[in-house]
Design an enzyme around this catalytic site. Sequence first.
Site, PDB file in Angstrom:
ATOM      1  N   SER A 135       0.839  -1.204   0.000  1.00  7.69           N
ATOM      2  CA  SER A 135       0.000   0.000   0.000  1.00  7.69           C
ATOM      3  C   SER A 135       0.865   1.242   0.000  1.00  7.69           C
ATOM      4  CB  SER A 135      -0.920   0.012   1.223  1.00  7.69           C
ATOM      5  OG  SER A 135      -1.436   1.311   1.410  1.00  7.69           O
ATOM      6  N   GLN A 160      -0.258   4.175   0.257  1.00  4.37           N
ATOM      7  CA  GLN A 160      -0.775   5.126   1.252  1.00  4.37           C
ATOM      8  C   GLN A 160      -0.147   4.860   2.612  1.00  4.37           C
ATOM      9  OE1 GLN A 160      -5.050   4.863   1.009  1.00  4.37           O
ATOM     10  NE2 GLN A 160      -5.103   5.882  -0.986  1.00  4.37           N
ATOM     11  N   ASP A 187      -6.039   0.148  -9.194  1.00  7.08           N
ATOM     12  CA  ASP A 187      -7.206   1.004  -9.455  1.00  7.08           C
ATOM     13  C   ASP A 187      -7.839   0.733 -10.823  1.00  7.08           C
ATOM     14  OD1 ASP A 187      -6.873   2.172  -6.990  1.00  7.08           O
ATOM     15  OD2 ASP A 187      -5.769   3.899  -7.762  1.00  7.08           O
TER      16      ASP A 187
HETATM   17  C1  S3P Z   1      -2.867   5.632  -3.735  1.00  8.98           C
HETATM   18  C2  S3P Z   1      -2.566   4.342  -3.407  1.00  8.98           C
HETATM   19  C3  S3P Z   1      -3.443   3.204  -3.668  1.00  8.98           C
HETATM   20  C4  S3P Z   1      -4.518   3.562  -4.686  1.00  8.98           C
HETATM   21  C5  S3P Z   1      -5.159   4.891  -4.406  1.00  8.98           C
HETATM   22  C6  S3P Z   1      -4.113   5.989  -4.429  1.00  8.98           C
HETATM   23  C7  S3P Z   1      -1.899   6.707  -3.410  1.00  8.98           C
HETATM   24  O1  S3P Z   1      -4.083   2.836  -2.464  1.00  8.98           O
HETATM   25  O2  S3P Z   1      -5.508   2.540  -4.725  1.00  8.98           O
HETATM   26  O3  S3P Z   1      -6.153   5.186  -5.370  1.00  8.98           O
HETATM   27  O4  S3P Z   1      -2.054   7.845  -3.912  1.00  8.98           O
HETATM   28  O5  S3P Z   1      -0.963   6.443  -2.650  1.00  8.98           O
HETATM   29  P1  S3P Z   1      -3.405   1.817  -1.397  1.00  8.98           P
HETATM   30  O6  S3P Z   1      -2.243   2.486  -0.818  1.00  8.98           O
HETATM   31  O7  S3P Z   1      -4.481   1.559  -0.383  1.00  8.98           O
HETATM   32  O8  S3P Z   1      -3.054   0.585  -2.190  1.00  8.98           O
END
Ligand code: S3P
Length: 435
Positions: free
Chosen positions: A169, A171, A317
């Site tokens: 992830s 994020q 995504d």
């Molecule tokens: C994102 C990370 C992804 C993605 C989201 C945007 C980001 O999520 O699905 O639309 O900007 O870091 P995850 O970190 O939960 O995988």
Amino acid sequence: MNDSITLQAHQSPLNGTLRVPGDKSISHRSIMFGAMAKGHTTVNGFLLGDDCLSTISCFQKLGVDIQVNGTTVAINSNGIKNWKEPIDILDTGNSGTTTRLMLGILAGSHIHSVLVGDESIAKRPMKRVIEPLRLMGAQISGRSGGQFTPLAVQGSQLSAIDYTMPVASAQVKSAILLAGVQANGVTTVRESEVSRDHTERMLRQFGVGIKAENGVIQVQGGQTLRGTHVEVPGDISSAAFFLVAGAIAKESSIRLEHVGLNPTRTGIIDVLQQMGAQMEIEVNDTKHEEPIGSVTIKSSHLKGIEIGGDLIPRLIDEIPVIALLATQAHGTTVIKNAEELKVKETDRITAVVEELKKLGADIEATDDGMIIKGPVTLSGGKLQSYGDHRIGMMGAIASVVSTHSIEIEHASCISVSYPNFFEHLRIVSSFETLR
Ligand code: S3P
């Protein structure tokens, strides 16, 4: 809310050149890092989608001077230490990126704040971010022991950690790194599968020393970000809808210009190539931190493939629209190792399977993905968006091959990431060219 849109069955060639709006992940980060930095930051090509506007409004509530002029944004900040405690809640809307990255940033600040989002955000897991941040000494409390919003953060001095990511992830990785920049010591994040690396690239651009090698990322705490210029490329996750449209509609050719081609995001291109799509890719700008180029796609004879493993974080995504693509491919497509889909804006395994089934697709859900058999002629009908922009756009793109019209309920949610999506769909359907 009655904001449904009906798309007539199109079934004619699609043609044209599009410049999709700015990358959502990069747009969020440009505001966050500009607000954390000392000095002046300018952003070009910013995504004026609802999610990124939520990020701007949160930082404005922290007293940061942010001026938006079309897709250009100017940020003036004196660094985190000059932010003021907000008297109001910080509303992160529908945005997981805003909520999770801000937790990491605010945890190491000197201020108290409360993060609240919409109904979808209230269901999304925050423990995955809060757990490592608490290991760093963060003071965060919230619903169900701090697992869900509303979340209250009392900023404090943090200490570095060495953290092995349990899920791929970006994020979570980014929240830890952004806390790590403010912590005492060297923070290490270990990834078994590489997730998007926009944070690492952009921190460098803001003057932060950061090491990233073989899935190990390290940042020394106490570094100061310096204002800079950020060029935001078009979002490959938005381009994906028109790449799929061009591949499945007959006698079509669509060119997408100024698209971000960061290798941690180009899984959709790999999938289209493996399925046999006719595609041309030109990388024509490598002078910025993020590579930018053009992709042209033509109607293609497609075959089913297996999608899983370390490809998943590179296209997470895009899976809803890849499922639509697979309905038009010859043979079976298996999508596996994608259980993360269950905790996106909605449960995207259930949503994709339910909605494509309504159009007559041969698709079944599995524990960690889906199995799709094709090619199938899609009919029409009334589809739900579940308030999820990518489910809404998947349904709308189905109309380029469907035999009957498709109605998308609550279509306004698409403005989360692609405010001019329907305008672009109209343009390629009617042979106009837009810049
Ligand atoms: C994102 C990370 C992804 C993605 C989201 C945007 C980001 O999520 O699905 O639309 O900007 O870091 P995850 O970190 O939960 O995988």
